[in-house]
Motif scaffolding. Structure first.
Motif, mmCIF file in Angstrom:
data_model
loop_
_atom_site.group_PDB
_atom_site.id
_atom_site.type_symbol
_atom_site.label_atom_id
_atom_site.label_comp_id
_atom_site.label_asym_id
_atom_site.label_seq_id
_atom_site.Cartn_x
_atom_site.Cartn_y
_atom_site.Cartn_z
ATOM 1 N N PRO A 53 0.816 -1.214 0.000
ATOM 2 C CA PRO A 53 0.000 0.000 0.000
ATOM 3 C C PRO A 53 0.852 1.268 0.000
ATOM 4 C CG PRO A 53 -0.894 -1.568 1.541
ATOM 5 C CD PRO A 53 0.394 -2.146 1.058
ATOM 6 N N GLN A 54 2.018 1.207 0.677
ATOM 7 C CA GLN A 54 2.878 2.401 0.702
ATOM 8 C C GLN A 54 3.448 2.661 -0.675
ATOM 9 O OE1 GLN A 54 5.591 2.332 4.050
ATOM 10 N NE2 GLN A 54 4.312 0.826 5.070
ATOM 11 N N ILE A 55 3.608 1.572 -1.445
ATOM 12 C CA ILE A 55 4.124 1.718 -2.801
ATOM 13 C C ILE A 55 3.023 2.240 -3.732
ATOM 14 C CG2 ILE A 55 4.930 0.314 -4.740
ATOM 15 C CD1 ILE A 55 6.495 -1.253 -2.509
ATOM 16 N N PHE A 56 1.815 1.722 -3.519
ATOM 17 C CA PHE A 56 0.693 2.211 -4.352
ATOM 18 C C PHE A 56 0.535 3.723 -4.204
ATOM 19 C CE2 PHE A 56 -1.321 -2.216 -3.744
ATOM 20 C CZ PHE A 56 -0.743 -2.665 -4.917
ATOM 21 N N GLU A 57 0.795 4.210 -2.994
ATOM 22 C CA GLU A 57 0.603 5.632 -2.759
ATOM 23 C C GLU A 57 1.563 6.462 -3.620
ATOM 24 O OE1 GLU A 57 1.103 9.066 0.593
ATOM 25 O OE2 GLU A 57 2.459 7.393 0.406
ATOM 26 N N GLY A 68 -1.576 4.932 -8.770
ATOM 27 C CA GLY A 68 -1.519 3.924 -7.707
ATOM 28 C C GLY A 68 -2.872 3.574 -7.092
ATOM 29 N N SER A 69 -3.786 4.555 -7.009
ATOM 30 C CA SER A 69 -5.080 4.250 -6.382
ATOM 31 C C SER A 69 -5.843 3.219 -7.204
ATOM 32 C CB SER A 69 -5.959 5.492 -6.290
ATOM 33 O OG SER A 69 -5.249 6.527 -5.724
ATOM 34 N N ILE A 70 -5.701 3.326 -8.526
ATOM 35 C CA ILE A 70 -6.397 2.358 -9.389
ATOM 36 C C ILE A 70 -5.705 0.999 -9.304
ATOM 37 C CG2 ILE A 70 -7.129 1.881 -11.774
ATOM 38 C CD1 ILE A 70 -8.336 4.433 -10.747
ATOM 39 N N VAL A 71 -4.369 1.024 -9.325
ATOM 40 C CA VAL A 71 -3.640 -0.248 -9.236
ATOM 41 C C VAL A 71 -3.986 -0.942 -7.911
ATOM 42 C CG1 VAL A 71 -1.366 -1.341 -9.279
ATOM 43 C CG2 VAL A 71 -1.784 0.683 -10.655
#
Ligand code: PFF
Length: 445
Positions: free
Chosen positions: A290-294, A299-302
């Protein structure tokens, strides 16, 4: 009217692949690779799948297909008047133990999906990652509520029965899951700095291999292919007696293994590209990613796609675990499907809640120094599945014999399976698999 108690030919394959592809591939495999030295672990894993898992898979398929029965009934039919049905009972018990922690992790996945749909991992919301993780995993009620939601989804699919429930769901969800994970992997591999992660996955460093690497790889090879707990016996019993056991087993093993590698390619490049720690263990997917998605573009869609994939993978496996128990209760105790389902649902929710509470809410919930969830994971994946798999191959190799094995692989001579293949697999089943399992078990002590 179509028979709802049997799979179609394509149905067996998607259902088996659905069982195999699960949290084991997306959650467990990447962190095991991280903890055990990257590519070296992957190579050993591949060798074990080919040499050990595939023959066990064939053995379970033969038992299910020949008996057309649940794991306990199967051993009773094939070895009447003996004690072999205890292997089936061990399998049903293992499915119960495994499911009682699997549903907890399924609940975390559901919770993370809901949060990603609310864009909670987007930098615009300045997320407190440790706080979210703690709320989803370590508190009392939210993890239990999401676990129950996950169990309700599982139960709704299973209420539809074998063909209109399990097969129908897997036929739609498995392709969806595959494209989701493939898309995320391609996206992750295009991130700047992803090369490091790919090198980590594919350049072996053999100095990292220890006894523990072997045991972890063996455990993962059983866990990921759903072996040693009667799951494939149950699913094969829903296949037509003239199904091609070799084809189904090989396709499932290839799908599961490629899926694990694609999931690795979705996770590791992203971890490296954004300076995450590949060795962060079970928290890799829920705390590090999740920290990477941010930080990631889009990233929110991924994050939504990733947690959706995780949930679908967990569901297609959870239904297979619960089906092992249902088949047993329905066939051996003549229970109605709905009644059996209600019983299993209630029991799993009770034991699952204990697993969940052991993650922080009740710190004292420990067995042999392990928190209760890790204890259930360890007991089912490393002990019960290993013993179950060992006894299954001994049953085929030393009790059922080569004649029946050949009959089932070639469908009484009507399928063109080369004799050398039958001989080789039987030899591996009779001698190689038992010796390797026993050696690795002794080494782990
Ligand atoms: N193979 C599943 C996974 O990789 O997540 C887990 C599993 C399902 C294990 C069903 C055993 C089983 F009988």
């Amino acid at each position: 009217m179509k028979d709802n108690s049997k799979f179609s030919s394509f149905g067996v394959i998607v259902a088996m692949a659905g069982s195999a592809v699960g949290l084991g591939n997306i959650w467990r495999f990447p962190y095991l690779v991280g903890e055990n030295g990257g590519a070296a672990f992957i190579l050993i894993y591949l060798a074990i799948v080919l040499l050990i898992s595939l023959p066990i898979f064939l053995s379970e398929f033969v038992i299910g297909k020949r008996s057309q029965s649940n794991p306990v009934g199967a051993f009773r039919k094939l070895a009447p008047g003996s004690k072999w049905h205890w292997v089936g009972i061990l399998g049903v018990a293992a499915a119960f133990v495994l499911m009682s922690f699997y549903c907890v992790v399924g609940g975390w996945s559901t919770n993370y999906l809901v949060r990603s749909l609310g864009f909670q991992f987007s930098s615009a919301n300045s997320p407190d990652f440790a706080g979210i993780f703690s709320n989803c995993v370590e508190t009392t009620w939210p993890p239990i509520i999401y676990m129950v939601i996950f169990m309700i989804m599982t139960a709704v699919i299973l209420l539809g029965g074998v063909k209109s429930g399990i097969e129908k769901f897997c036929k739609v969800m498995m392709p969806t899951l595959f494209f989701l994970v493939l898309f995320i992997a391609i996206y992750a591999m295009c991130l700047p700095g992803a090369g490091e992660g790919i090198r980590y996955l594919f350049r072996p460093d053999f100095s990292k291999i220890t006894g523990n690497t072997l045991i972890a790889a063996l455990g993962q090879a059983f866990f990921s292919l759903s072996l040693g707990m009667g799951c494939m016996v149950t699913y094969a019993s829903y296949a037509s007696p003239d199904e091609n056991a070799t084809r189904c087993s090989v396709i499932t093993a290839i799908s599961d293994t490629s899926f694990a590698i694609i999931a690795g390619c979705a996770v590791m490049p992203a971890v490296f590209a954004f300076g995450g720690n590949p060795e962060s263990g079970p928290g890799l997917v829920f705390l590090t990613l999740p920290q990477i998605f941010e930080k990631m573009p889009l990233g929110s869609i991924v994050a939504i796609l990733f947690f959706l994939a995780l949930l679908l993978a967990a569901l297609t496996s959870a239904i297979s675990l619960v089906e092992v128990m249902l088949a047993y209760l329905i066939q051996e105790f003549k229970m109605k499907r709905g009644v059996a389902l209600a019983l299993v649902f209630a029991l799993i929710c009770v034991v699952g809640s204990l697993c969940s509470l052991s993650q922080g809410a009740v710190p004292g919930l420990k067995v042999f120094g392990m928190d209760f969830l890790s204890f259930m994971d360890y007991t089912s994946a490393n002990i019960m599945m290993t013993i179950g798999a060992l006894l299954t191959v001994i049953f085929i190799g030393w009790k059922l014999g080569k004649g029946i094995f050949r009959e089932e692989l070639t469908n009484h001579g009507t399928l063109n399976i080369p004799e050398w293949f039958v001989n080789m697999e039987f030899f591996i089943i009779k001698y190689v698999v038992p010796v390797v399992i026993i050696l690795i078990m002794v080494a782990s002590l």
